[in-house]
Scaffold this motif. Structure first.
Motif, mmCIF file in Angstrom:
data_model
loop_
_atom_site.group_PDB
_atom_site.id
_atom_site.type_symbol
_atom_site.label_atom_id
_atom_site.label_comp_id
_atom_site.label_asym_id
_atom_site.label_seq_id
_atom_site.Cartn_x
_atom_site.Cartn_y
_atom_site.Cartn_z
ATOM 1 N N ALA A 43 0.933 -1.416 0.011
ATOM 2 C CA ALA A 43 0.164 0.077 0.096
ATOM 3 C C ALA A 43 0.797 1.308 0.153
ATOM 4 O O ALA A 43 0.364 2.209 -0.642
ATOM 5 N N ILE A 44 2.176 1.100 0.361
ATOM 6 C CA ILE A 44 2.987 2.307 0.541
ATOM 7 C C ILE A 44 4.078 2.181 -0.576
ATOM 8 O O ILE A 44 5.073 3.185 -0.586
ATOM 9 N N GLY A 45 3.842 1.293 -1.524
ATOM 10 C CA GLY A 45 4.647 1.339 -2.768
ATOM 11 C C GLY A 45 5.459 0.285 -2.860
ATOM 12 O O GLY A 45 6.203 0.111 -4.047
ATOM 13 N N PHE A 46 5.601 -0.783 -1.943
ATOM 14 C CA PHE A 46 6.644 -1.932 -2.064
ATOM 15 C C PHE A 46 5.936 -3.054 -2.626
ATOM 16 O O PHE A 46 5.484 -4.046 -1.926
ATOM 17 N N ARG A 47 5.722 -3.102 -4.054
ATOM 18 C CA ARG A 47 4.838 -4.328 -4.362
ATOM 19 C C ARG A 47 5.909 -5.267 -5.004
ATOM 20 O O ARG A 47 5.471 -6.660 -5.411
#
Length: 499
Positions: A431-435
């Motif tokens: 959700a904070i960008g670490f996919r």
């Protein structure tokens, strides 16, 4: 009376009390209380290894962070299903090698084979079958993990029924956890990571899995030796034959009030603690927020000392006042210390924390980060004696000695709930960008990473502890109640021998 006479009188009184307890209870020798939890903790040694499996699955096998998280979650749901099956088989086992020993050995063998194959070959599998191959090996590992877990909890009911001794089992189990994970932190951050230059080198996992299998093998041998003389029919409840079936699990859960309350408290704690114990959390806290990942390893030895002191005094407190009261006190300690830790990191400057800057931030952080995990270990250790107490409550209530089913009923629900932990970590970070990849020690600091770390490391565990405190208000198995239950069970065993 002089001091010498008073000491002699006290010694004679203790000897009489011990003789009376030997008469009224099935008691274990001290060496058995030390060695048996070691066999059960072989499961914890493998768990330490598998705390890193998300790094291996995402970064080396190439599954990606979200896929890896959902795979691990899905296999843990399977883990919850295996518990009732293993528990039923254990309760029906009455061979010449007992109930507990075969399952301790089987668990070790399955976990060893699956992890060796996983970390040595999963990344080499053809692209088309790589995901399936990884899942199959993980499922085999889970079956072994289940065998060891159910055997460990069931063995505690077989080894001793003395309410004064059962907290000791939890104390030693927690001691092994404390010692191992203290050295685990040093082994990982001060040796493995520098040697192999991070978590993305497969040689790190090769070395780690070999070390794990060797250490766990030694512990399993100790556990089997400890329970050998106790693992026989005369210590299986009242001596009556149990004919428990799968459908009886619901009846047991429905009719056993202490089990219901314990499951609710322990499952909420487990979800929170398993989320917090993910290896990514110290990377976020030490590596990114504080900016000094090596400090995680440097805290290991001080933590070891504080944890052992906490266990010693906490277990003595529980032996005197009962497991329930000891557990409640430990949970309050957890809530207070972690609340203070949050305010320290939020209102203060975490970048000022370090052993090269011994100011308020460092001193306060060190005190809280030593006290908090010590209370966690104590509260976790005091959950272990509750399972055999619940087993004896069920035996007294219905006449059925079903340690496997009781253990499995608890672990079934516990794992079903805690299977969400890896997904929570994966979704929060995604959700904070670490996919694609998880944050590493070189990831730059950001406010979003700070609040993700605060939620995963502090917020979620406080929610779990509050639920536990509310539930424990209604938990009925106090120390006095267990003494009463053991007296009734002793009478039933004697009546069965006469008849």
């Amino acid at each position: 009376m002089d001091k010498k006479g008073a000491r002699r009188l006290a010694k004679e009184s203790r000897a009489l009390e011990l003789a009376e307890r030997e008469k009224n209870f099935n008691r274990a020798k001290l060496w058995q209380l030390i060695f048996f939890p070691a066999g059960g903790f072989s499961q914890g040694v493998f768990m330490g290894l598998m705390m890193l499996v998300s790094y291996y699955a995402a970064g080396i096998v190439g599954l990606g962070t979200v896929v890896a998280s959902f795979v691990i979650t899905g296999t843990r749901v399977f883990d919850s299903i295996t518990d009732p099956l293993v528990g039923l088989v254990l309760d029906k086992t009455k061979g010449k090698y007992g109930k507990v020993r075969p399952f301790l050995l089987a668990g070790f063998v399955l976990m060893s084979i699956s992890t060796l194959l996983m970390f040595f070959t999963a990344h080499l599998a053809p692209e088309g079958i790589k995901l399936v191959y990884f899942i199959v090996l993980y499922l085999i590992y889970i079956v072994g993990y289940t065998c060891t877990g159910v055997a460990n909890l069931s063995g505690q009911a077989v080894l001793t029924n003395d309410p004064q001794q059962r907290p000791i089992l939890g104390g030693f189990q927690t001691t092994y956890t404390t010692v191992y994970f203290a050295f685990f932190g040093m082994y990982l951050s001060l040796y493995l990571v520098p040697k192999h230059q991070g978590f993305n080198n497969v040689s790190l996992f090769h070395e780690f899995v070999i070390t794990t299998v060797l250490l766990a093998g030694i512990l399993v041998i100790l556990g089997i030796i400890a329970v050998w003389s106790k693992d026989r029919a005369e210590n299986f409840g009242t001596g009556e034959v149990n004919r428990t079936k799968f459908k009886d699990m619901w009846k047991i859960l429905k009719g056993n009030r202490p089990l219901q309350l314990f499951v609710l408290a322990a499952a909420s704690d487990k979800l929170a603690l398993q989320t917090q114990s993910n290896q990514i959390i110290p990377v976020l806290l030490y590596g990114i927020i504080i900016g000094n990942y090596a400090m995680h390893g440097q805290m290991a030895m001080p933590s070891l000392v504080i944890n052992l002191i906490m266990i010693f005094f906490g277990i003595r407190y529980a032996m005197k006042f009962g497991t329930r009261k000891g557990y409640i006190s430990a949970v309050w300690g957890c809530i207070i210390t972690y609340s203070l830790l949050f305010f320290l990191l939020w209102l203060g400057d975490p970048s000022q924390i370090g052993f090269d800057n011994l100011g308020f931030m460092t001193i306060a952080f060190v005190i809280l980060i030593l006290a908090g995990p010590a209370f966690i270990l104590l509260s976790s250790g005091l959950t272990f004696p509750m399972i055999p107490d619940i087993v004896d409550y069920e035996t007294n209530r219905t006449g059925r000695f079903v340690p496997g089913v009781i253990s499995a009923t608890y672990t079934f629900i516990d794992k079903l709930v805690s299977s969400l932990s890896q997904t929570i970590v994966g979704l929060v970070l995604a959700a904070i960008g670490f996919r694609v990849a998880f944050p590493d020690v070189d990831t730059p600091y950001s406010d979003s990473l700070f609040w993700a770390a605060m939620f995963l490391n502090i917020g979620i565990v406080i929610i779990g502890w509050v639920i536990s405190l509310l539930v424990m208000k209604f938990y009925p198995l106090t120390k006095d109640k267990m003494v009463e239950i053991q007296a009734e069970l002793t009478k039933k065993r004697e009546d069965n021998k006469v008849s």
